[in-house]
Motif scaffolding. Structure first.
Motif, PDB file in Angstrom:
ATOM      1  N   ASP A  70     -41.317 -59.337 -24.808  1.00  0.00           N
ATOM      2  CA  ASP A  70     -41.621 -58.771 -26.124  1.00  0.00           C
ATOM      3  C   ASP A  70     -43.083 -58.359 -26.227  1.00  0.00           C
ATOM      4  N   TRP A  71     -43.969 -59.180 -25.667  1.00  0.00           N
ATOM      5  CA  TRP A  71     -45.406 -58.870 -25.702  1.00  0.00           C
ATOM      6  C   TRP A  71     -45.710 -57.639 -24.860  1.00  0.00           C
ATOM      7  N   LEU A  72     -45.143 -57.565 -23.678  1.00  0.00           N
ATOM      8  CA  LEU A  72     -45.387 -56.402 -22.819  1.00  0.00           C
ATOM      9  C   LEU A  72     -44.864 -55.124 -23.467  1.00  0.00           C
ATOM     10  N   ILE A  73     -43.692 -55.191 -24.073  1.00  0.00           N
ATOM     11  CA  ILE A  73     -43.150 -53.991 -24.725  1.00  0.00           C
ATOM     12  C   ILE A  73     -44.029 -53.565 -25.886  1.00  0.00           C
ATOM     13  N   ALA A  74     -44.535 -54.533 -26.657  1.00  0.00           N
ATOM     14  CA  ALA A  74     -45.430 -54.195 -27.769  1.00  0.00           C
ATOM     15  C   ALA A  74     -46.707 -53.524 -27.253  1.00  0.00           C
ATOM     16  N   LEU A  75     -47.251 -54.023 -26.142  1.00  0.00           N
ATOM     17  CA  LEU A  75     -48.422 -53.381 -25.550  1.00  0.00           C
ATOM     18  C   LEU A  75     -48.083 -51.976 -25.063  1.00  0.00           C
ATOM     19  N   TRP A  76     -46.947 -51.842 -24.401  1.00  0.00           N
ATOM     20  CA  TRP A  76     -46.511 -50.536 -23.896  1.00  0.00           C
ATOM     21  C   TRP A  76     -46.390 -49.528 -25.035  1.00  0.00           C
ATOM     22  N   GLN A  77     -45.876 -49.987 -26.172  1.00  0.00           N
ATOM     23  CA  GLN A  77     -45.714 -49.078 -27.305  1.00  0.00           C
ATOM     24  C   GLN A  77     -47.051 -48.616 -27.875  1.00  0.00           C
ATOM     25  N   LEU A  78     -48.080 -49.424 -27.743  1.00  0.00           N
ATOM     26  CA  LEU A  78     -49.419 -49.014 -28.176  1.00  0.00           C
ATOM     27  C   LEU A  78     -50.142 -48.186 -27.118  1.00  0.00           C
ATOM     28  N   LEU A  79     -49.989 -48.585 -25.854  1.00  0.00           N
ATOM     29  CA  LEU A  79     -50.795 -47.974 -24.795  1.00  0.00           C
ATOM     30  C   LEU A  79     -50.211 -46.684 -24.238  1.00  0.00           C
ATOM     31  N   LEU A  96     -58.361 -51.656 -27.937  1.00  0.00           N
ATOM     32  CA  LEU A  96     -58.344 -52.930 -27.232  1.00  0.00           C
ATOM     33  C   LEU A  96     -58.187 -54.086 -28.218  1.00  0.00           C
ATOM     34  N   GLU A  97     -58.912 -54.020 -29.322  1.00  0.00           N
ATOM     35  CA  GLU A  97     -58.810 -55.069 -30.329  1.00  0.00           C
ATOM     36  C   GLU A  97     -57.433 -55.056 -30.989  1.00  0.00           C
ATOM     37  N   GLN A  98     -56.868 -53.875 -31.202  1.00  0.00           N
ATOM     38  CA  GLN A  98     -55.532 -53.775 -31.780  1.00  0.00           C
ATOM     39  C   GLN A  98     -54.501 -54.436 -30.858  1.00  0.00           C
ATOM     40  N   CYS A  99     -54.658 -54.223 -29.562  1.00  0.00           N
ATOM     41  CA  CYS A  99     -53.759 -54.864 -28.597  1.00  0.00           C
ATOM     42  C   CYS A  99     -53.901 -56.379 -28.636  1.00  0.00           C
ATOM     43  N   ARG A 100     -55.121 -56.837 -28.744  1.00  0.00           N
ATOM     44  CA  ARG A 100     -55.362 -58.277 -28.765  1.00  0.00           C
ATOM     45  C   ARG A 100     -54.865 -58.924 -30.053  1.00  0.00           C
ATOM     46  N   SER A 101     -54.716 -58.129 -31.114  1.00  0.00           N
ATOM     47  CA  SER A 101     -54.312 -58.666 -32.415  1.00  0.00           C
ATOM     48  C   SER A 101     -52.813 -58.620 -32.634  1.00  0.00           C
ATOM     49  N   LEU A 102     -52.047 -58.164 -31.654  1.00  0.00           N
ATOM     50  CA  LEU A 102     -50.605 -58.086 -31.827  1.00  0.00           C
ATOM     51  C   LEU A 102     -50.007 -59.470 -32.086  1.00  0.00           C
ATOM     52  N   PRO A 103     -49.109 -59.605 -33.062  1.00  0.00           N
ATOM     53  CA  PRO A 103     -48.405 -60.882 -33.223  1.00  0.00           C
ATOM     54  C   PRO A 103     -47.608 -61.189 -31.954  1.00  0.00           C
ATOM     55  N   ASN A 104     -47.681 -62.420 -31.501  1.00  0.00           N
ATOM     56  CA  ASN A 104     -46.990 -62.744 -30.254  1.00  0.00           C
ATOM     57  C   ASN A 104     -46.757 -64.247 -30.166  1.00  0.00           C
ATOM     58  N   ARG A 105     -45.919 -64.623 -29.188  1.00  0.00           N
ATOM     59  CA  ARG A 105     -45.622 -66.031 -28.937  1.00  0.00           C
ATOM     60  C   ARG A 105     -46.066 -66.419 -27.528  1.00  0.00           C
ATOM     61  N   VAL A 106     -47.123 -65.777 -27.050  1.00  0.00           N
ATOM     62  CA  VAL A 106     -47.615 -66.030 -25.703  1.00  0.00           C
ATOM     63  C   VAL A 106     -49.093 -66.384 -25.763  1.00  0.00           C
ATOM     64  N   ARG A 107     -49.599 -66.831 -24.631  1.00  0.00           N
ATOM     65  CA  ARG A 107     -51.039 -66.995 -24.467  1.00  0.00           C
ATOM     66  C   ARG A 107     -51.481 -65.871 -23.535  1.00  0.00           C
ATOM     67  N   GLY A 108     -52.084 -64.824 -24.099  1.00  0.00           N
ATOM     68  CA  GLY A 108     -52.395 -63.657 -23.292  1.00  0.00           C
ATOM     69  C   GLY A 108     -53.651 -62.953 -23.744  1.00  0.00           C
ATOM     70  N   ASP A 109     -54.134 -62.050 -22.884  1.00  0.00           N
ATOM     71  CA  ASP A 109     -55.322 -61.261 -23.207  1.00  0.00           C
ATOM     72  C   ASP A 109     -55.356 -60.045 -22.294  1.00  0.00           C
ATOM     73  N   LEU A 110     -56.283 -59.131 -22.581  1.00  0.00           N
ATOM     74  CA  LEU A 110     -56.447 -57.899 -21.831  1.00  0.00           C
ATOM     75  C   LEU A 110     -57.878 -57.756 -21.360  1.00  0.00           C
ATOM     76  N   SER A 111     -58.058 -57.070 -20.234  1.00  0.00           N
ATOM     77  CA  SER A 111     -59.385 -56.777 -19.708  1.00  0.00           C
ATOM     78  C   SER A 111     -59.435 -55.307 -19.308  1.00  0.00           C
ATOM     79  N   GLN A 112     -60.479 -54.598 -19.772  1.00  0.00           N
ATOM     80  CA  GLN A 112     -60.678 -53.212 -19.364  1.00  0.00           C
ATOM     81  C   GLN A 112     -61.579 -53.166 -18.149  1.00  0.00           C
ATOM     82  N   LEU A 113     -61.043 -52.746 -17.032  1.00  0.00           N
ATOM     83  CA  LEU A 113     -61.789 -52.552 -15.797  1.00  0.00           C
ATOM     84  C   LEU A 113     -62.046 -51.064 -15.611  1.00  0.00           C
ATOM     85  N   PRO A 114     -62.937 -50.692 -14.718  1.00  0.00           N
ATOM     86  CA  PRO A 114     -63.157 -49.253 -14.485  1.00  0.00           C
ATOM     87  C   PRO A 114     -61.875 -48.557 -14.028  1.00  0.00           C
ATOM     88  N   GLY A 115     -61.331 -47.725 -14.906  1.00  0.00           N
ATOM     89  CA  GLY A 115     -60.155 -46.948 -14.564  1.00  0.00           C
ATOM     90  C   GLY A 115     -58.849 -47.697 -14.576  1.00  0.00           C
TER      91      GLY A 115
END
Length: 279
Positions: free
Chosen positions: A253-262, A218-237
């Motif tokens: 670009d941000w979504l693809i970077a997240l997809w590549q990690l997740l 989760l922290e790795q996802c939040r630390s991705l270099p990006n040009r957006v204002r974004g964040d992630l939340s882990q919900l149950p499931g």
């Protein structure tokens, strides 16, 4: 020239339907249903990752959606199958006197995987776009879903001053609602510039993926270099990510970077971007 509301019923429109089905045969996924009516198609199915993942590119030949148009897309992924659906370019919703509609119904059986990864939706000023999405998951079905919405065309000097964008999204697992969202943004709405709304950014996106990740990822996802204002939340499931951006390309670009990690962590496969994204 804007048509008066009384003429909206007489505006030419497209009504299109697309039904898709996928099933597991041996070690691979094959299309089992491909039915269309009107201007909606899929290109030839592709196997860039091998036989397990069937990729389809959904094409809307008119190239844009105008007042009165109705697009209905449904897909069913049977047990053990894996389908990845994307698009060749941005979906454009044109200015119109009356609303246009898109209905999306996705069903994923136990043991199946669906990736819904379209390119951006551009809503022109004075468009009236109304989108409804229902996703039904059964058992341990897996989903990777995103959407990107761009309001107006700032690069052309067009801001979202008229019309509206409206979307409904429901995700259920075994009939139980796990995600319920309603959005409506009107042209010149105060939320467009408000710090508690879009904060002056014309692009917003959502990513939803089933499963849970550990704190380190989760922290790795939040630390991705990006040009957006974004964040992630882990919900149950369910993992949810959102962003605001100045350009659709930045959000994508941000979504693809997240997809590549997740994708490796939650779906067990390395991420291989579809070639169509680079054209």
């Amino acid at each position: 020239m804007t048509l008066p509301a009384s003429n909206a019923l007489y505006t030419p429109s497209w009504h299109a339907e697309l039904e898709l089905g996928y099933a597991r045969f041996g070690n691979g996924t094959r299309p089992t249903l491909r039915r269309h009516k009107g201007p909606l198609r899929v290109q030839k199915h592709l196997y860039a990752e091998g036989p397990e993942v069937c990729q389809h590119i959904i094409v809307h030949p008119p190239g844009g959606i105008a007042g009165g148009d109705r697009l209905n897309i449904s897909a069913r992924v049977e047990a053990g199958a894996w389908a990845q659906l994307t698009s060749p370019g941005a979906a454009k919703w044109y200015r119109a006197a009356g609303p246009a509609f898109q209905q999306l119904d996705l069903k994923v059986a136990a043991g199946a995987t669906l990736e819904w990864l379209p390119q951006e939706t551009i809503v022109f000023s004075a468009a009236r776009a109304e989108l409804t999405t229902h996703i039904d998951l059964q058992g341990d079905a897996r989903l990777f879903y995103w959407d990107i919405v761009a309001l107006g065309r700032p690069a052309s000097g067009e801001h979202f001053e008229q019309g509206h964008f409206q979307s409904h999204l429901d995700i259920r697992r075994d009939g139980q609602l796990i995600w319920h969202e309603r959005q409506r943004i009107n042209g010149s709405d105060g939320l467009l510039d408000s710090p508690i709304g879009l904060d002056g950014r014309p692009v917003f996106s959502t990513l939803l993926v089933t499963g849970e990740i550990d704190a380190a990822l989760l922290e790795q996802c939040r630390s991705l270099p990006n040009r957006v204002r974004g964040d992630l939340s882990q919900l149950p499931g369910l993992l949810a990510a959102r962003c605001l951006a100045d350009e659709a390309l930045h959000a994508r670009d941000w979504l693809i970077a997240l997809w590549q990690l997740l994708r490796p962590a939650l779906l067990g496969r390395e991420a291989m971007p579809p070639r169509i994204w680079n054209t």
